[in-house]
Each structure stands twice: as structure tokens, then as C-alpha cells.
Motif scaffolding. Structure first.
Motif, PDB file in Angstrom:
ATOM      1  N   ALA A 111       0.958  -1.187  -0.183  1.00  0.00           N
ATOM      2  CA  ALA A 111      -0.177  -0.078  -0.078  1.00  0.00           C
ATOM      3  C   ALA A 111       0.842   0.962  -0.162  1.00  0.00           C
ATOM      4  N   GLN A 112       0.854   1.926  -1.086  1.00  0.00           N
ATOM      5  CA  GLN A 112       1.711   3.255  -1.183  1.00  0.00           C
ATOM      6  C   GLN A 112       0.859   4.440  -1.078  1.00  0.00           C
ATOM      7  N   GLY A 113       1.125   5.457  -0.533  1.00  0.00           N
ATOM      8  CA  GLY A 113       0.322   6.815  -0.552  1.00  0.00           C
ATOM      9  C   GLY A 113       0.612   7.504   0.584  1.00  0.00           C
ATOM     10  N   LEU A 114      -0.416   8.379   1.110  1.00  0.00           N
ATOM     11  CA  LEU A 114      -0.306   9.451   2.431  1.00  0.00           C
ATOM     12  C   LEU A 114      -1.361   9.206   2.925  1.00  0.00           C
ATOM     13  N   TYR A 115      -1.228   9.402   4.378  1.00  0.00           N
ATOM     14  CA  TYR A 115      -2.327   9.676   5.400  1.00  0.00           C
ATOM     15  C   TYR A 115      -2.031  10.690   6.208  1.00  0.00           C
ATOM     16  N   VAL A 116      -3.172  11.296   6.687  1.00  0.00           N
ATOM     17  CA  VAL A 116      -3.181  12.659   7.326  1.00  0.00           C
ATOM     18  C   VAL A 116      -4.049  12.496   8.863  1.00  0.00           C
ATOM     19  N   SER A 117      -3.130  12.754   9.698  1.00  0.00           N
ATOM     20  CA  SER A 117      -4.006  12.517  11.016  1.00  0.00           C
ATOM     21  C   SER A 117      -4.840  13.794  11.187  1.00  0.00           C
ATOM     22  N   SER A 118      -6.388  13.570  11.019  1.00  0.00           N
ATOM     23  CA  SER A 118      -7.109  14.809  10.810  1.00  0.00           C
ATOM     24  C   SER A 118      -8.257  15.181  12.036  1.00  0.00           C
ATOM     25  N   ALA A 119      -7.943  14.362  12.954  1.00  0.00           N
ATOM     26  CA  ALA A 119      -8.760  14.843  14.083  1.00  0.00           C
ATOM     27  C   ALA A 119      -7.877  15.422  15.388  1.00  0.00           C
ATOM     28  N   GLN A 120      -8.527  16.422  16.118  1.00  0.00           N
ATOM     29  CA  GLN A 120      -7.911  16.903  17.323  1.00  0.00           C
ATOM     30  C   GLN A 120      -8.091  15.718  18.440  1.00  0.00           C
ATOM     31  N   ASP A 121      -9.416  15.274  18.870  1.00  0.00           N
ATOM     32  CA  ASP A 121      -9.725  14.689  19.892  1.00  0.00           C
ATOM     33  C   ASP A 121      -9.407  13.046  20.200  1.00  0.00           C
ATOM     34  N   ILE A 122      -9.457  12.517  18.674  1.00  0.00           N
ATOM     35  CA  ILE A 122      -9.572  11.109  18.551  1.00  0.00           C
ATOM     36  C   ILE A 122      -8.712  10.725  17.600  1.00  0.00           C
ATOM     37  N   LEU A 123      -8.000   9.477  17.304  1.00  0.00           N
ATOM     38  CA  LEU A 123      -7.114   9.314  16.456  1.00  0.00           C
ATOM     39  C   LEU A 123      -7.777   8.681  15.318  1.00  0.00           C
ATOM     40  N   SER A 154      -7.819   2.024  -5.496  1.00  0.00           N
ATOM     41  CA  SER A 154      -7.408   3.038  -4.973  1.00  0.00           C
ATOM     42  C   SER A 154      -8.400   3.543  -3.793  1.00  0.00           C
ATOM     43  N   VAL A 155      -7.978   3.902  -2.772  1.00  0.00           N
ATOM     44  CA  VAL A 155      -8.932   4.404  -1.469  1.00  0.00           C
ATOM     45  C   VAL A 155      -8.648   5.948  -1.356  1.00  0.00           C
ATOM     46  N   PHE A 156      -9.706   6.722  -1.052  1.00  0.00           N
ATOM     47  CA  PHE A 156      -9.521   7.914  -0.585  1.00  0.00           C
ATOM     48  C   PHE A 156     -10.903   7.780   0.432  1.00  0.00           C
ATOM     49  N   SER A 157     -10.402   8.139   1.704  1.00  0.00           N
ATOM     50  CA  SER A 157     -11.504   8.010   2.717  1.00  0.00           C
ATOM     51  C   SER A 157     -10.920   8.231   4.158  1.00  0.00           C
ATOM     52  N   ARG A 158     -11.763   8.447   4.997  1.00  0.00           N
ATOM     53  CA  ARG A 158     -11.580   8.802   6.325  1.00  0.00           C
ATOM     54  C   ARG A 158     -11.685   7.462   7.084  1.00  0.00           C
ATOM     55  N   ASN A 159     -10.637   7.568   8.090  1.00  0.00           N
ATOM     56  CA  ASN A 159     -10.365   5.922   8.608  1.00  0.00           C
ATOM     57  C   ASN A 159     -10.457   6.473  10.212  1.00  0.00           C
ATOM     58  N   PRO A 160     -11.553   6.174  10.736  1.00  0.00           N
ATOM     59  CA  PRO A 160     -11.611   6.587  12.308  1.00  0.00           C
ATOM     60  C   PRO A 160     -10.989   5.345  13.159  1.00  0.00           C
ATOM     61  N   VAL A 161      -9.623   5.293  13.288  1.00  0.00           N
ATOM     62  CA  VAL A 161      -8.758   4.412  13.871  1.00  0.00           C
ATOM     63  C   VAL A 161      -9.288   3.649  14.891  1.00  0.00           C
ATOM     64  N   MET A 162      -9.912   4.414  15.974  1.00  0.00           N
ATOM     65  CA  MET A 162     -10.075   3.944  17.356  1.00  0.00           C
ATOM     66  C   MET A 162     -11.482   3.264  17.269  1.00  0.00           C
ATOM     67  N   GLU A 163     -12.053   3.281  16.235  1.00  0.00           N
ATOM     68  CA  GLU A 163     -13.336   2.458  16.300  1.00  0.00           C
ATOM     69  C   GLU A 163     -13.109   1.146  15.846  1.00  0.00           C
ATOM     70  N   GLY A 164     -13.880   0.183  16.712  1.00  0.00           N
ATOM     71  CA  GLY A 164     -13.121  -1.163  16.196  1.00  0.00           C
ATOM     72  C   GLY A 164     -13.292  -1.578  14.698  1.00  0.00           C
ATOM     73  N   ASP A 165     -14.511  -1.937  14.497  1.00  0.00           N
ATOM     74  CA  ASP A 165     -14.851  -1.983  12.930  1.00  0.00           C
ATOM     75  C   ASP A 165     -15.194  -0.783  12.345  1.00  0.00           C
ATOM     76  N   ARG A 166     -14.603  -0.570  11.033  1.00  0.00           N
ATOM     77  CA  ARG A 166     -14.786   0.537  10.623  1.00  0.00           C
ATOM     78  C   ARG A 166     -14.891   0.369   8.888  1.00  0.00           C
ATOM     79  N   GLU A 167     -15.233   1.321   8.200  1.00  0.00           N
ATOM     80  CA  GLU A 167     -15.177   0.953   6.804  1.00  0.00           C
ATOM     81  C   GLU A 167     -14.738   2.206   6.063  1.00  0.00           C
ATOM     82  N   ILE A 168     -14.071   1.917   4.995  1.00  0.00           N
ATOM     83  CA  ILE A 168     -13.395   3.007   4.032  1.00  0.00           C
ATOM     84  C   ILE A 168     -13.730   2.796   2.571  1.00  0.00           C
TER      85      ILE A 168
END
Length: 188
Positions: free
Chosen positions: A100-112, A133-147
Motif C-alpha cells: 500500500a503506497q500513498g499518504l495519510y493525514v492525522s485529521s482529528a484533534q480529539d481522537i485518532l 485506490s482508496v480515498f477515505s476517512r479512517n476512524p482508527v479508534m473504532e473497532g470495526d470501520r469502513e473505508i
């Protein structure tokens, strides 16, 4: 009378010009589009995002001058470039099937939470040379999530779909993580 005749001729000429068909090469319908059959594919693999050690697969390329919010290994406002291995299983010794090649940005102040711009390239097996190709928000601290899967190439041309993510390992001190991906895509 001559004015009316001239006006009538001008109107007929205008209507004739607007009704003429124009042929150009700017746009051409794909004659094979009607014959292409849409496929549904399910993929299952693991992503190893390693920020620590002598050879990390994710490195910080930009950050803010001040830390805002919770102090994670990936604080708000940081940008990481990644070249993460994709494997068949969660173990670091599992067979590598791509990266997986690309970038990610830490985009929230109060959660990961991350916003990901990533290309998942497959280097072995049936899908060798193809990618998603993926372009999506990834709420890391949620157990199961979707992108969102927003595109692809090779065998995944015109892909769209989603990936269900589940963290199987996460070190909050150094940021290392192993993420399970279950991907469902529609493609041609």
C-alpha cells in the motif's frame, strides 16, 4: 416585403444550422461497453503499518509546530508517506501479496482518525499488476470501520466499493499497527 423575406431566410438558415449534426472525435462511445460484464470480487488481506525500528514502512513527512489535542504517535496535523506491506495473514512473516503506497493525514484533534490517499498494489497471484485506490476517512479508534474504494487499475479497472477494517494489533506508544482488510468491489 423584402425585409420579411430576408428575415424568413435568416430564420430558416439559423434553424438549419442548429439542426445539423456535428461529428467530432472529442467524445466517442465505447462500442464494447455494452459487452463488458461487471464483476464482484472479495479480497482479504492484512496491512502492516510500521512507524518504528530501523526500516519503518510509514514515515512522517510533515507536522505542525505545536501539538493540538491528544498526544498519539500520529498527532493531529501530521502527514505520513507509506509503503506498507500487504500479507495473506496477520503475522509479519506471512506471504507478501503487495503493498500500500500513498499518504495519510492525522485529521482529528480529539481522537485518532486518518484521511487516507492510498493505492493498494498487488504483486502476486491472479491480481498481479492490478491495484485498488482508496480515498477515505479512517476512524482508527473504532473497532470495526469502513473505508471507500474509489477506483482501480488492471483487473480492477473502474472499481468501486468498500473495505471493512479491523485492527488486529496497535501499539499506542510507537504507532505500529496491523490492520485486517475485507474488501468488496465491483469492477469490469
Amino acid at each position: 416585403m423584402e425585409g420579411r423575406l430576408l428575415f424568413l431566410c435568416a430564420m430558416v438558415l439559423c434553424i438549419s444550422i442548429t439542426a445539423m449534426s456535428v461529428h467530432c472525435e472529442y467524445h466517442k462511445e465505447n462500442p464494447h461497453h455494452g459487452h463488458m460484464k461487471e464483476k464482484k470480487t472479495h479480497l482479504h488481506f492484512y496491512l502492516h503499518d510500521i512507524l518504528s525500528g530501523k526500516k519503518p514502512s510509514a514515515i512522517m513527512v510533515a507536522h505542525t509546530k505545536t501539538l493540538i489535542g491528544i498526544n498519539f504517535a500520529t498527532p493531529f496535523g501530521t502527514v505520513y508517506a507509506i509503503d506498507d506491506p500487504l500479507t495473506e495473514g496477520p503475522e509479519p512473516t506471512s506471504k507478501v501479496i503487495g503493498n500500500a503506497q500513498g499518504l495519510y493525514v492525522s485529521s482529528a484533534q480529539d481522537i485518532l482518525s486518518l484521511v487516507m490517499y492510498v493505492d493498494f498494489a498487488f504483486t502476486t497471484g491472479k491480481y498481479n499488476g492490478s491495484s485498488l485506490s482508496v480515498f477515505s476517512r479512517n476512524p482508527v479508534m473504532e473497532g470495526d470501520r469502513e473505508i471507500a474504494v474509489v477506483g482501480g487499475r488492471g483487473k480492477f479497472r473502474m472499481a468501486r466499493g468498500f473495505a471493512e477494517l479491523k485492527t488486529t494489533y496497535f501499539n499506542t506508544t510507537n504507532g505500529d499497527a496491523i490492520i485486517e482488510y475485507k474488501v468488496t468491489i465491483l469492477h469490469y
